[in-house]
Design an enzyme around this catalytic site. Structure first.
Site, mmCIF file in Angstrom:
data_model
loop_
_atom_site.group_PDB
_atom_site.id
_atom_site.type_symbol
_atom_site.label_atom_id
_atom_site.label_comp_id
_atom_site.label_asym_id
_atom_site.label_seq_id
_atom_site.Cartn_x
_atom_site.Cartn_y
_atom_site.Cartn_z
ATOM 1 N N TYR A 1 -24.926 -25.207 0.425
ATOM 2 C CA TYR A 1 -24.686 -25.273 -1.015
ATOM 3 C C TYR A 1 -24.809 -23.864 -1.586
ATOM 4 C CZ TYR A 1 -25.398 -26.063 -5.996
ATOM 5 O OH TYR A 1 -25.289 -26.030 -7.353
ATOM 6 N N GLU B 1 -19.489 -23.365 -8.366
ATOM 7 C CA GLU B 1 -20.284 -24.095 -7.374
ATOM 8 C C GLU B 1 -19.420 -24.422 -6.160
ATOM 9 O OE1 GLU B 1 -23.294 -27.514 -8.230
ATOM 10 O OE2 GLU B 1 -21.379 -28.489 -7.791
#
Length: 400
Positions: free
Chosen positions: A117, A205
């Protein structure tokens, strides 16, 4: 402005980042054609991903694996037009109008692949951009933060220097990468920050960032939000990328009218001039026991027509049970606001909810006279706390 995954990937690819591409489809037939274009052999498999402005799509049924062209057609038929409900959409959900068809990055097996992530956003408490990374990618980062906070790494970025190579190496090392994958991750992170900065993003993101079996680093997914204030001047070409089907209709209407409006979940509609006063107004509504239904700043140069339009937008929200107009007359004079209220009454016919009005500052006395002589059922207030208390009293009467 929020962008879809396929749009974010397109921008990142233009800026030199390696991404897992795909093709967008709005019908089952387009989905099948996209699958054939991605894999001319027709063997697959393919991944179908709902394109909505929300995370958590996988758990909600918004990401499907198709192992044949017939499955592509069937799944696309099920997904296009479905209402997707995720923690980020709220119970009302979002209707899927588009899907992204991609190849399966995990085929033939996930064993040599790792997911991470990565995100960049502004840490308002510190006043700097922050790089957030975790070796536990491909899952909801909120869950990781709640159950395993030690698995999340944060690094604040000096705005004068941007992300430095040594910082990118720190993150790559913290993620447990080595060898060629380590080098590729460092390059990826530096490119990602440059893209974030160049696009004036408020959020970028990547979940997951993928390490392939041959140590390449690619963006398998992408979520991108661009600062609205940068669009008219620095990114005019991206205005056409806005998907109004994904946005709240009232926010779209307000933006087209030049109003700063954000819909909230409360029951008190607010019309205020100035962002600071708007925030203070929402705070005092909460303090008195109410709940703001919106942020609405008519701005310093508001004219009668613009104020009337703001009024109409407030009344289109079915959640609004009471309206509070709180204007400090400086650039926008109080009598303009009063005349805007009268014009709104004429356009709408009546105001179906109680309305508390506090007009202080330039021409406040003229505004008070206009409203008194109008005969309209307005609840006047002088002090801000007085206005909040009168709002609360009106709420009690409405809900009694």
């Amino acid at each position: 402005m929020k962008l879809h995954e396929y749009q974010a990937k397109d921008l990142l690819e233009q800026l030199g980042l390696p991404v897992a591409g795909g093709k967008v489809a709005t019908t089952p037939e387009e989905a099948v054609a996209a699958a054939k274009a991605i894999d001319p052999t027709g063997k697959g498999p393919w991944v179908l991903k709902a394109q909505v402005h929300a995370g958590g799509r996988g758990k909600a049924g918004g990401v499907k694996l198709a192992k044949s062209l017939d499955e592509v057609r069937t799944l696309a038929s099920q997904m296009i037009g479905m209402k997707l409900v995720t923690p980020q959409t709220g119970p009302q959900g979002k209707v899927v109008h588009k899907i992204l068809v991609t190849g399966d990055a995990f085929y033939p097996g996930p064993s040599p692949i790792r997911e991470f992530y990565i995100s960049l956003t502004l840490d308002r408490a510190v006043g700097r951009d922050v790089l957030i990374a975790s070796a536990e990618g491909g899952v909801e980062i909120e869950e990781v933060a709640a159950t395993r906070p030690e698995a999340i790494h944060k690094l604040h970025i000096n705005p004068l220097t941007g992300l430095m190579p040594y910082q990118a190496r720190q993150i790559a090392y913290a993620l447990g990468l080595t060898g060629e994958a380590f080098k590729n991750a460092v390059t990826f992170l530096l490119q990602l920050y440059k893209a974030y900065d160049a696009l004036d993003a408020s959020l970028l993101e990547i979940n997951p960032m993928l390490k392939t079996s041959d140590d390449k680093i690619i963006a398998l997914d992408a979520k991108l939000e661009i600062e609205d204030n940068a669009l008219p001047i620095r990114h005019k070409e991206l205005e056409s990328w806005r998907d109004i089907q994904e946005e709240d209709p009232l926010e779209t209407e307000a933006r087209e009218a030049g109003l700063s409006y954000v819909k909230l979940d409360g029951n008190v509609g607010c019309m205020v001039n100035g962002a600071g006063l708007a925030m203070a107004t929402m705070d005092i509504i909460k303090l008195a026991g109410g709940w703001p239904a919106n942020f609405l700043d008519v701005g310093g140069g508001a004219n009668v027509e613009r104020i009337a339009k703001a009024f109409q937008i407030l009344l289109k929200d079915p959640g609004v049970k009471v309206i509070l107009i709180n204007i400090f007359g400086g650039i926008v004079q109080c009598d303009r606001v009063a005349n805007g209220i009268l014009q709104a009454y004429k356009l709408i016919g009546h105001i179906p909810v109680p309305m508390v009005v506090r007009l202080q500052g330039t021409n406040a006395d003229i505004a008070a006279q206009i409203l008194r002589e109008s005969g309209l059922p307005i609840i006047p207030a002088v002090e801000l706390w007085e206005a909040a208390q009168k709002v609360q009293e009106a709420l009690r009467q409405v809900t009694a």
